[in-house]
Design an enzyme around this catalytic site. Structure first.
Site, mmCIF file in Angstrom:
data_model
loop_
_atom_site.group_PDB
_atom_site.id
_atom_site.type_symbol
_atom_site.label_atom_id
_atom_site.label_comp_id
_atom_site.label_asym_id
_atom_site.label_seq_id
_atom_site.Cartn_x
_atom_site.Cartn_y
_atom_site.Cartn_z
ATOM 1 N N GLU A 94 0.800 -1.219 0.000
ATOM 2 C CA GLU A 94 0.000 0.000 0.000
ATOM 3 C C GLU A 94 0.838 1.277 0.000
ATOM 4 O O GLU A 94 0.452 2.276 -0.614
ATOM 5 C CB GLU A 94 -0.944 0.015 1.222
ATOM 6 C CG GLU A 94 -2.038 -1.035 1.201
ATOM 7 C CD GLU A 94 -3.079 -0.790 0.120
ATOM 8 O OE1 GLU A 94 -3.169 0.347 -0.384
ATOM 9 O OE2 GLU A 94 -3.793 -1.751 -0.235
ATOM 10 N N SER A 365 -51.966 -24.281 38.968
ATOM 11 C CA SER A 365 -51.566 -24.761 40.293
ATOM 12 C C SER A 365 -50.089 -24.566 40.595
ATOM 13 O O SER A 365 -49.662 -24.738 41.743
ATOM 14 C CB SER A 365 -51.912 -26.240 40.440
ATOM 15 O OG SER A 365 -53.314 -26.412 40.450
#
Length: 683
Positions: A94, A365
């Site tokens: 680069e 219940s």
């Protein structure tokens, strides 16, 4: 008059002198202008920027549960945690003069300008690493002279404010590597399934070549093209004396092992739990959406991935394949800490993302233990007797409530609390709430962790006020904790991208009920899995002491229960008003719960429910409710708060003129204690 002409040489010398002066003055002015520009740029702050970073959600063992990025997956790491080979490869391809220039490369810039002028177009790129960073952080990708000038000025500012290493670190954490991977760490994980610091030279060279064309050079798309780009970069590294020719050959010959890409048809683990985490982050802790998704947060959770996988597998195997509308919810947590270990919010997340662990349904219940805990703290004992028979209850200005037992079955005799819990007798339950007053039960539920609104009416005893499985699970945790409530915890900590702790959760226990009453209730809840109990059908699937309570309505089937190490709740039913077949479909909640508990605790020894100080155990003759003697035909072991146990002996079975001999409480070394003494993992 004679005109004297100046010699040409003198004239040229004078012009040269003026030119030199002008040039020197121009250079001084130019240098001064450059100095002023540098001083100006140095004094100006760089534009604000928000670098999007991937938020990571971790399981309790450190495994990654999920990453949040919405198309921009980035995990920033310091330079020290990046392979040096990757840094060398990046600079070589680069910007080989990166360490020497001051933001831009004059030679490359001149060549690019020449090409652009010849072609009358912005074709040639000459951007250095610093310029690319400036563009990615602050500018658009438009190819205009204006953007180029801004880019150069920003590049100078970056060089003035940061060291070369800092610029390089920002760059490799910023650039795009394809497939939603931004930065080297996300890229290394995406392509090779490893961290950036562990990349080989071969992998580094291939990765460094991708930003030039993230789609074109992706090894997932075209490995042959990616290899050609890799060779170009390896040669560049040799050119810059970063590799020898032999090292280049070895790196190019190294086989590339790409990470297998995720199958989009496969559901990720714990999807409902991950959604729950997102809700907590935003609603409870006040972290906004942008920071949650792109803030690089590290969210540490309590989920146990092994237990979660077992829960998901059991749900998938038990629920009938030919009835996709039948839904499920399962949540499990450590009762000692409140840490949520597993969460299944439905049978198929791709079909429905609604989390039923947080949805509210009538518990039936399974709500009764909350009421019985209140009763044990208000005069009841496990031996309190009431008649189970059809009964009409009157309340609130002559309103009537007529409950019934399941299947219309009544004992038509006096039964005690243990028997009422075991068989889930509704008449006993409503008589109990009638004695206590419904508001007292509401208050008890709130103390245990029920946050949903409840109606203080007699039917509350039978679970008519909707609650969520998560709430009920928290209440049961308080029961097994000897009356200490724990808040459910899903997130232990949240850190920002800099490692600062934003959120930290620690277990909190609050004594909300009497330890003795809680322990007595736990003991009675074990009877649910004894012969004749509502959970007996699945008792054979478990090899350890368990306690719990079933619950059913026309539309819901529940089982909530625990061991000392784990408390879990399972609900089965339909999202819409479709009745549940209690025999076939209702049974599935029990089966899932039993299989999950046994599987989740596999590898751990059976644990006992120990009794606190202040509890006594005696044998009782169930017919008379008195202390059993050696002549009583069916003695049963009961536990009582000290001082509340019966004092009289049963005389119904004693021969004439014989003194009653009481049965002694059993040896504390019970079957489970003896089993635990020799148990070994994986045995």
């Amino acid at each position: 008059m004679e005109v004297i002409r100046e010699a040409p040489l003198l004239r040229y010398l004078r012009w040269a002198k003026k030119f030199v002066k002008f040039t020197i003055l121009s250079l001084l002015c130019f240098s001064f202008a450059i100095l002023l520009l540098i001083l100006y740029l140095r004094s100006q702050p760089l534009p604000e920027t928000f670098v999007k970073q991937t938020t990571t959600i971790y399981a309790s063992n450190g495994e990654i549960l999920d990453t949040m990025h919405r198309g921009e997956n980035r995990i920033s790491v310091p330079l020290a945690e990046i392979s040096p080979a990757l840094l060398d490869a990046t600079i070589a391809i680069e910007d080989r003069s990166f360490r020497e220039h001051f933001g831009f490369d004059w030679k490359r810039l001149a060549m690019a300008a020449y090409v652009d002028v010849i072609n009358m177009d912005m074709r040639q790129g000459a951007s250095t690493i610093t310029q690319q960073l400036a563009r990615n952080l602050y500018l658009s990708l438009d190819k205009t002279w204006e953007r180029k000038i801004k880019e150069a000025l920003l590049a100078i500012q970056l060089e003035l404010n940061y060291s070369k290493d800092e610029i390089l670190e920002m760059y490799v954490n910023q650039i795009y590597y394809g497939h939603s991977a931004y930065g080297v760490q996300a890229a290394a994980q995406t392509y090779f399934g490893k961290d950036a610091k562990d990349l080989t030279v071969a992998e580094s060279a291939m990765l460094a070549g991708i930003p030039k064309g993230p789609t074109y050079y992706s090894p997932f798309v075209d490995l042959e093209r990616a290899k050609a780009r890799q060779k170009l970069i390896l040669n560049a590294m040799e050119r810059d004396n970063l590799l020898t020719s032999k090292e280049v050959e070895q790196a190019y010959a190294e086989p590339i092992k790409l990470k297998q890409r995720a199958n989009e048809n496969v559901t990720e683990p714990a999807p409902y739990f991950r959604d729950y985490i997102a809700t907590l982050v935003k609603n409870k802790y006040g972290i906004d959406e942008e920071k949650f998704i792109h803030g690089g947060l590290k969210i540490h959770t309590t989920l146990d991935p092994v237990v979660q996988k077992k829960a998901e597998d059991i749900v998938a195997s038990v629920l009938p394949k030919n009835n996709p509308n039948l839904q499920v919810a399962l949540v499990a947590m450590d009762p000692a800490t409140g840490y949520i270990k597993a969460m299944v919010g439905g049978r198929d997340y791709k079909v429905s993302q609604y989390n039923r662990v947080l949805g509210k349904r009538q518990p039936g219940s399974s709500f009764k233990p909350i009421m019985y805990l209140s009763a044990l703290q208000n005069g009841y004992t496990p031996l309190t007797l009431m008649k189970s028979e059809p009964t009409v209850f009157t309340y609130d200005n002559n309103k009537q409530y007529i409950p019934g037992n399941f299947g219309g079955k009544y004992a038509n005799a006096l039964i005690n609390m243990r028997e009422a819990i075991k068989t889930s007798d509704n008449i006993y339950a409503v008589k109990t709430i009638d004695f206590l007053g419904p508001q007292k039960v509401v208050d008890q539920a709130k103390q245990l962790g029920i946050t949903s609104s409840m109606q203080a009416v007699p039917s509350l005893a039978l679970g008519t006020s909707p609650v969520s499985p998560l709430e009920l699970n928290a209440a049961y945790a308080a029961i097994v904790n000897k009356g200490q409530a724990v808040k459910p915890i899903a997130i232990t900590s949240i850190e920002d991208s800099e490692g600062n702790v934003l959120v930290e959760e620690k277990p909190e226990k609050t004594q909300v009920a009497d330890p003795v009453a809680s322990a007595l209730l736990v003991n009675m809840m074990q009877s649910v899995f004894e012969q004749g109990g509502t959970g007996y059908r699945v008792a054979g699937e478990m090899n350890r002491p368990v306690a719990g309570k079933t619950g059913s309505t026309d539309y819901d089937a529940w089982l909530s229960g625990f061991t000392p190490q784990l408390v879990s709740t399972v609900w089965v039913g339909y999202d819409k008003n479709q009745k549940v077949d209690d025999v076939k479909e209702g049974y599935l909640s029990k089966k899932i719960w039993a299989q999950f508990m046994e599987s989740a605790l596999k590898g751990q020894p059976p644990a006992l429910f120990d009794m606190p100080a202040g509890v006594v155990s005696v044998y009782i003759d169930p017919a008379s409710g008195k202390l059993a003697t050696e002549h009583c035909p069916n003695p049963q072991l009961f536990y009582f708060a000290s001082g509340t146990e019966p004092q009289d002996y049963c005389t119904d079975h004693i021969p004439t003129n014989e003194t009653p001999t009481p049965l002694k409480p059993p040896d504390s070394s019970t079957f489970w204690q003896r089993m635990g003494s020799w148990w070994k993992p994986n045995q």
